[in-house]
Design a protein around this motif. Structure first.
Motif, mmCIF file in Angstrom:
data_model
loop_
_atom_site.group_PDB
_atom_site.id
_atom_site.type_symbol
_atom_site.label_atom_id
_atom_site.label_comp_id
_atom_site.label_asym_id
_atom_site.label_seq_id
_atom_site.Cartn_x
_atom_site.Cartn_y
_atom_site.Cartn_z
ATOM 1 N N TYR A 119 0.806 -1.221 0.000
ATOM 2 C CA TYR A 119 0.000 0.000 0.000
ATOM 3 C C TYR A 119 0.840 1.274 0.000
ATOM 4 C CZ TYR A 119 -3.798 -3.149 1.184
ATOM 5 O OH TYR A 119 -4.715 -4.157 1.174
ATOM 6 N N GLN A 120 2.007 1.256 0.598
ATOM 7 C CA GLN A 120 2.808 2.469 0.728
ATOM 8 C C GLN A 120 3.386 2.942 -0.603
ATOM 9 O OE1 GLN A 120 5.763 1.569 3.622
ATOM 10 N NE2 GLN A 120 4.356 1.697 5.343
ATOM 11 N N TYR A 121 3.771 2.016 -1.466
ATOM 12 C CA TYR A 121 4.487 2.415 -2.674
ATOM 13 C C TYR A 121 3.641 2.353 -3.947
ATOM 14 C CZ TYR A 121 8.386 1.979 0.484
ATOM 15 O OH TYR A 121 9.223 2.133 1.550
ATOM 16 N N THR A 122 2.878 1.278 -4.137
ATOM 17 C CA THR A 122 2.172 1.125 -5.413
ATOM 18 C C THR A 122 0.701 1.477 -5.329
ATOM 19 O OG1 THR A 122 1.727 -1.201 -4.944
ATOM 20 C CG2 THR A 122 3.730 -0.696 -6.180
ATOM 21 N N GLY A 123 0.127 1.493 -4.142
ATOM 22 C CA GLY A 123 -1.309 1.687 -4.044
ATOM 23 C C GLY A 123 -2.016 0.401 -4.403
ATOM 24 N N ILE A 124 -3.272 0.509 -4.752
ATOM 25 C CA ILE A 124 -4.043 -0.685 -5.101
ATOM 26 C C ILE A 124 -4.122 -0.771 -6.616
ATOM 27 C CG2 ILE A 124 -6.260 -1.839 -4.870
ATOM 28 C CD1 ILE A 124 -6.581 -0.373 -2.219
ATOM 29 N N ARG A 125 -3.214 -1.550 -7.175
ATOM 30 C CA ARG A 125 -3.132 -1.696 -8.626
ATOM 31 C C ARG A 125 -2.357 -2.975 -8.927
ATOM 32 N NH1 ARG A 125 -3.338 2.184 -13.082
ATOM 33 N NH2 ARG A 125 -4.175 3.552 -11.496
ATOM 34 N N CYS A 126 -2.775 -3.698 -9.949
ATOM 35 C CA CYS A 126 -2.062 -4.900 -10.371
ATOM 36 C C CYS A 126 -0.751 -4.492 -11.033
ATOM 37 C CB CYS A 126 -2.918 -5.703 -11.340
ATOM 38 S SG CYS A 126 -2.089 -7.174 -11.982
ATOM 39 N N PRO A 127 0.398 -5.035 -10.585
ATOM 40 C CA PRO A 127 1.676 -4.653 -11.192
ATOM 41 C C PRO A 127 1.879 -5.245 -12.589
ATOM 42 C CG PRO A 127 2.031 -6.281 -9.479
ATOM 43 C CD PRO A 127 0.577 -5.914 -9.437
ATOM 44 N N TYR A 128 1.073 -6.238 -12.974
ATOM 45 C CA TYR A 128 1.240 -6.890 -14.267
ATOM 46 C C TYR A 128 0.451 -6.201 -15.378
ATOM 47 C CZ TYR A 128 2.992 -10.457 -11.133
ATOM 48 O OH TYR A 128 3.681 -11.109 -10.161
ATOM 49 N N CYS A 129 -0.834 -5.887 -15.100
ATOM 50 C CA CYS A 129 -1.670 -5.314 -16.152
ATOM 51 C C CYS A 129 -2.188 -3.917 -15.819
ATOM 52 C CB CYS A 129 -2.852 -6.242 -16.455
ATOM 53 S SG CYS A 129 -4.049 -6.384 -15.116
ATOM 54 N N GLY A 130 -2.036 -3.452 -14.566
ATOM 55 C CA GLY A 130 -2.467 -2.114 -14.198
ATOM 56 C C GLY A 130 -3.925 -2.002 -13.792
ATOM 57 N N ASN A 131 -4.622 -3.118 -13.716
ATOM 58 C CA ASN A 131 -6.034 -3.115 -13.334
ATOM 59 C C ASN A 131 -6.181 -2.727 -11.862
ATOM 60 O OD1 ASN A 131 -8.784 -3.482 -13.511
ATOM 61 N ND2 ASN A 131 -8.684 -5.694 -13.296
ATOM 62 N N ARG A 132 -7.242 -2.026 -11.535
ATOM 63 C CA ARG A 132 -7.442 -1.583 -10.148
ATOM 64 C C ARG A 132 -8.504 -2.399 -9.418
ATOM 65 N NH1 ARG A 132 -7.401 4.672 -9.446
ATOM 66 N NH2 ARG A 132 -6.078 4.107 -7.732
ATOM 67 N N ILE A 133 -9.064 -3.430 -10.040
ATOM 68 C CA ILE A 133 -10.083 -4.259 -9.404
ATOM 69 C C ILE A 133 -9.427 -5.571 -8.977
ATOM 70 C CG2 ILE A 133 -12.299 -5.407 -9.654
ATOM 71 C CD1 ILE A 133 -12.913 -3.353 -11.865
ATOM 72 N N LEU A 134 -9.324 -5.755 -7.655
ATOM 73 C CA LEU A 134 -8.704 -6.950 -7.091
ATOM 74 C C LEU A 134 -9.686 -7.630 -6.154
ATOM 75 C CD1 LEU A 134 -5.231 -5.426 -6.233
ATOM 76 C CD2 LEU A 134 -5.848 -6.692 -8.265
ATOM 77 N N VAL A 135 -9.564 -8.962 -6.046
ATOM 78 C CA VAL A 135 -10.445 -9.761 -5.203
ATOM 79 C C VAL A 135 -9.592 -10.469 -4.162
ATOM 80 C CG1 VAL A 135 -12.112 -11.659 -5.224
ATOM 81 C CG2 VAL A 135 -11.995 -10.106 -7.154
ATOM 82 N N LYS A 136 -10.069 -10.494 -2.920
ATOM 83 C CA LYS A 136 -9.341 -11.197 -1.857
ATOM 84 C C LYS A 136 -9.336 -12.694 -2.124
ATOM 85 C CE LYS A 136 -9.792 -8.556 2.363
ATOM 86 N NZ LYS A 136 -10.359 -8.549 3.700
#
Length: 45
Positions: free
Chosen positions: A16-33
């Motif tokens: 959370y400190q450096y990248t925020g909530i974003r997929c590092p592979y495709c840049g998508n912001r929708i993630l599921v636990k």
């Protein structure tokens, strides 16, 4: 905490400190636990 990207379906570790909530592979912001694979059984009383 493990998350899974909804677009590329890869497992993602969030920092959370450096990248925020974003997929590092495709840049998508929708993630599921991620859900545990074990089944919890409870005794009914």
């Amino acid at each position: 905490m493990d998350y899974k990207c909804t677009r590329c379906k890869r497992a993602v570790e969030i920092d959370y400190q450096y990248t925020g909530i974003r997929c590092p592979y495709c840049g998508n912001r929708i993630l599921v636990k991620g859900r545990p694979t074990t089944i919890k059984t409870l005794k009914a009383e």
